[in-house]
Design a protein around this motif. Structure first.
Motif, short mmCIF file in Angstrom:
data_model
loop_
_atom_site.label_atom_id
_atom_site.label_comp_id
_atom_site.label_asym_id
_atom_site.label_seq_id
_atom_site.Cartn_x
_atom_site.Cartn_y
_atom_site.Cartn_z
N TYR A 171 0.88 -1.17 0.07
CA TYR A 171 -0.10 -0.05 0.01
C TYR A 171 0.88 1.34 -0.05
N THR A 172 1.50 1.53 -1.22
CA THR A 172 2.45 2.59 -1.25
C THR A 172 1.86 4.01 -0.90
N SER A 173 0.69 4.40 -1.33
CA SER A 173 -0.11 5.64 -1.12
C SER A 173 -0.18 5.87 0.43
N PHE A 174 -0.58 4.93 1.16
CA PHE A 174 -0.60 4.89 2.47
C PHE A 174 0.65 4.89 3.06
N LYS A 218 -5.48 -2.51 -5.65
CA LYS A 218 -6.22 -1.00 -5.81
C LYS A 218 -7.70 -0.97 -5.51
N HIS A 219 -8.18 -2.20 -6.01
CA HIS A 219 -9.77 -2.18 -5.82
C HIS A 219 -10.00 -2.15 -4.17
N GLN A 220 -9.31 -3.05 -3.26
CA GLN A 220 -9.62 -3.17 -2.21
C GLN A 220 -9.34 -1.73 -1.41
N LEU A 221 -8.12 -0.89 -1.83
CA LEU A 221 -7.86 0.45 -1.46
C LEU A 221 -9.21 1.17 -1.67
N GLU A 222 -9.58 1.24 -2.90
CA GLU A 222 -10.67 2.18 -3.34
C GLU A 222 -11.85 1.75 -2.33
N GLU A 223 -12.12 0.39 -2.21
CA GLU A 223 -13.27 0.24 -1.41
C GLU A 223 -13.21 0.66 -0.17
N LEU A 270 -14.54 4.47 3.99
CA LEU A 270 -14.19 5.74 4.88
C LEU A 270 -14.93 7.15 4.57
N SER A 271 -15.05 7.16 3.25
CA SER A 271 -15.69 8.30 2.77
C SER A 271 -17.05 8.18 3.24
N GLU A 272 -17.85 7.23 3.13
CA GLU A 272 -19.11 7.13 3.34
C GLU A 272 -19.42 7.23 4.81
N HIS A 273 -18.42 6.73 5.50
CA HIS A 273 -18.49 6.83 7.03
C HIS A 273 -18.34 8.29 7.61
#
Length: 553
Positions: free
Chosen positions: A131-134, A350-355, A360-363
């Protein structure tokens, strides 16, 4: 004799290492007695050994049987040190639940070395999981929390640059390497960021700049006599000269790399073979391609078979060329399959990260909506309460006004009775009761106004505050006179000799105002008030005087 001497030296080194370890443990135990936050001597001992002996630190940490029973500060330090020790001992960081204990304790607001380390190792955990972006986010947080510019901060920048390099953000990566270099400049560790800057220049096709930085890094490594770095930099220079198509210089440095690295120069021999092929030295190229082919990974073997195919083709050995290209194609297919799997895994990650980001966004949206709704409801409740309270206050004020009007009517009727009735004692009693009730009503009416709050503020005010509030004197007098108009009129009718100031003084006394407030509102001295009080005593009945000034008595 020489063997015995070497053994004795080895025993001396081991003894010295043990002595240093024991000394560190004793020192940490001493420091723990002075520590107010961390109480475990084992944790302080592991912390002191972490940089020099990370394996010993890991052993100490793993010997702690019940870390969950430690105090919160100790538990956070245990989580940080255990993650750090595992990372330094090349143990995979598969789960971030441990380091999150330290992150939650040290936070991300206040600058401290431990907070920065907690976020750095959280980023290292993310990086190992892909998870490079994290990882980049946590490295940037660690940089922000780091209170000093030291080697650890340079290491954070170095790892951040590698993440950017992986994402092919070469311009940002080279800036991070330069930040690390500025911190380490002049020190023994400056070789690493210099090598990173050189690699970024080479990837950006800036070959001359890459060679310049590689040579600077090599000079630093030679000054420090770091053989592992010297061999690696010789190899880097050979690849840079090979990219520049200066094959003679490339051969010079790759030969030096093989001499320095010796039997470990497996990949260097492959580079040597490619350089020999570019120099058209086919025998040498064939020798180096075949030399370590069994020790190479699938990518290296593919390069070897491709090189041997080109050599056989140049020699006209078509059968050998066919065998080599067939072997290359088999390896290439395997590589392609592996690449496809890696790409599939990357897409799944990437899909898992987006999910995860979507959740997180919905929360966050749900939380914001809940907070806004709660705030809106609270505002509605406050508005309704204010309106209800204001209506209640107005109704109370209206009721007081009605009662006050009724008392005026009762007073007028009493005056008429006074003319016709002979029983003055009953009349005086009724008049006293009406007057008392009228006073209480006037006080209640005044309490519903801002003037009453101003009077209370005057009671609590200091001398300087009284000077500031002096401008309100006229307004306060007017409000009090409006509220007590009936009482003042009755006093004036019953005792015509009373002046306006006399009556106002009586009203202030009925309100139980302090002597200081009365002096301030009447703009009079203490002696003047005393004289006025004596004059009032001579002008009114003793019963009324006692009622008005009874508080003084």
């Amino acid at each position: 004799m020489k063997t015995r001497c070497c053994c004795s030296k080895r025993y001396l080194l081991v003894f010295f290492s043990l002595l240093v370890s024991v000394g560190s443990i004793l020192m940490s135990v001493f420091l723990s007695s002075c520590s107010s936050s961390v109480k475990s001597p084992l944790l302080l001992s592991a912390d002191s050994l972490m940089e020099i002996y990370p394996d010993s630190a890991l052993s100490i940490l793993e010997s702690i049987s019940s870390p969950q029973k430690l105090p919160r500060a100790d538990r956070a330090l245990y989580a940080l040190l255990l993650t750090q020790a595992r990372h330094k001992n090349y143990i995979a960081l598969e789960d971030d639940s441990l380091i999150k204990t330290a992150v939650e304790y040290y936070g991300d607001k206040k600058k401290s070395v431990r907070a920065a380390k907690a976020h750095y190792y959280w980023g290292a955990t993310y990086r190992e999981k892909g998870y490079t972006s994290f990882a980049v986010d946590e490295y940037l947080t660690a940089i922000r929390l780091m209170p000093v510019r030291d080697e650890f901060l340079a290491m954070i920048y170095d790892n951040l640059a590698e993440c950017y390099e992986k994402d092919e953000l070469f311009d940002i990566a080279i800036d991070a390497y330069r930040e690390a270099y500025q911190i380490l400049k002049g020190g023994s560790q400056q070789t690493y960021p210099l090598r990173g800057i050189a690699r970024m220049c080479l990837l950006q096709n800036k070959k001359d700049s890459a060679l310049l930085y590689y040579h600077q890094a090599l000079d630093c490594a030679l000054a420090e006599q770091d053989s592992s770095l010297i061999g690696a930099l010789y190899h880097d220079l050979a690849m840079a000269y090979n990219e520049k198509k200066d094959y003679m210089q490339a051969d010079k440095y790759v030969s030096k790399a093989i001499m320095v690295q010796g039997q470990d120069a497996v990949n260097v021999c492959l580079s040597k073979a490619q350089i020999m092929l570019n120099l058209n030295k086919l025998d040498s190229a064939s020798y180096f391609f075949k030399k370590n082919i069994d020790q190479l990974d699938i990518y290296g073997r593919a390069v070897c078979y491709d090189g041997m195919y080109q050599i056989a083709k140049k020699r006209g050995e078509w059968k050998t060329a066919t065998e080599n290209i067939d072997a290359y194609n088999v390896l290439y297919d395997s590589i392609q399959f592996m690449t496809d799997n890696e790409e599939l895994n990357r897409l799944m990650d990437k899909h898992q990260l987006e999910e995860h980001k979507r959740l997180l966004s919905e929360h966050t949206k749900t939380l914001i909506f809940s907070l806004v709704t709660a705030f809106f409801l609270l505002m509605v409740v406050c508005v309704f309460y204010f309106m209800w309270n204001d209506r209640k206050r107005k109704n109370h004020y209206i009721a007081l006004q009605h009662e006050l009007t009724q008392k005026r009517v009762d007073t007028m009727l009493l005056k008429e009775e006074e003319v016709s009735e002979s029983n003055k004692e009953d009349l005086n009693k009724k008049r006293s009761e009406l007057t008392e009730r009228q006073i209480q009503l006037c006080i209640s009416v005044l309490r519903t106004t801002d003037c009453y709050d101003q009077l209370e503020a005057l009671e609590r005010a200091t001398h300087k505050q009284l000077l500031v509030m002096r401008s309100l004197r006229k307004e306060i007098r007017s409000e009090i006179s409006s509220a007590f108009v009936d009482v003042m009129m009755n006093l004036k009718e019953r005792y015509p000799a009373l002046t306006g100031d006399d009556i106002f003084y009586c009203v202030l006394s009925l309100l139980c105002c302090s002597k200081t407030v009365i002096m301030e509102l009447m703009d009079a001295t203490s002696d003047a008030l005393k004289t006025r009080k004596n004059r009032i005593k001579n002008k009114i009945d003793a019963q009324i005087f006692d009622r008005v000034f009874g508080i003084d008595i």
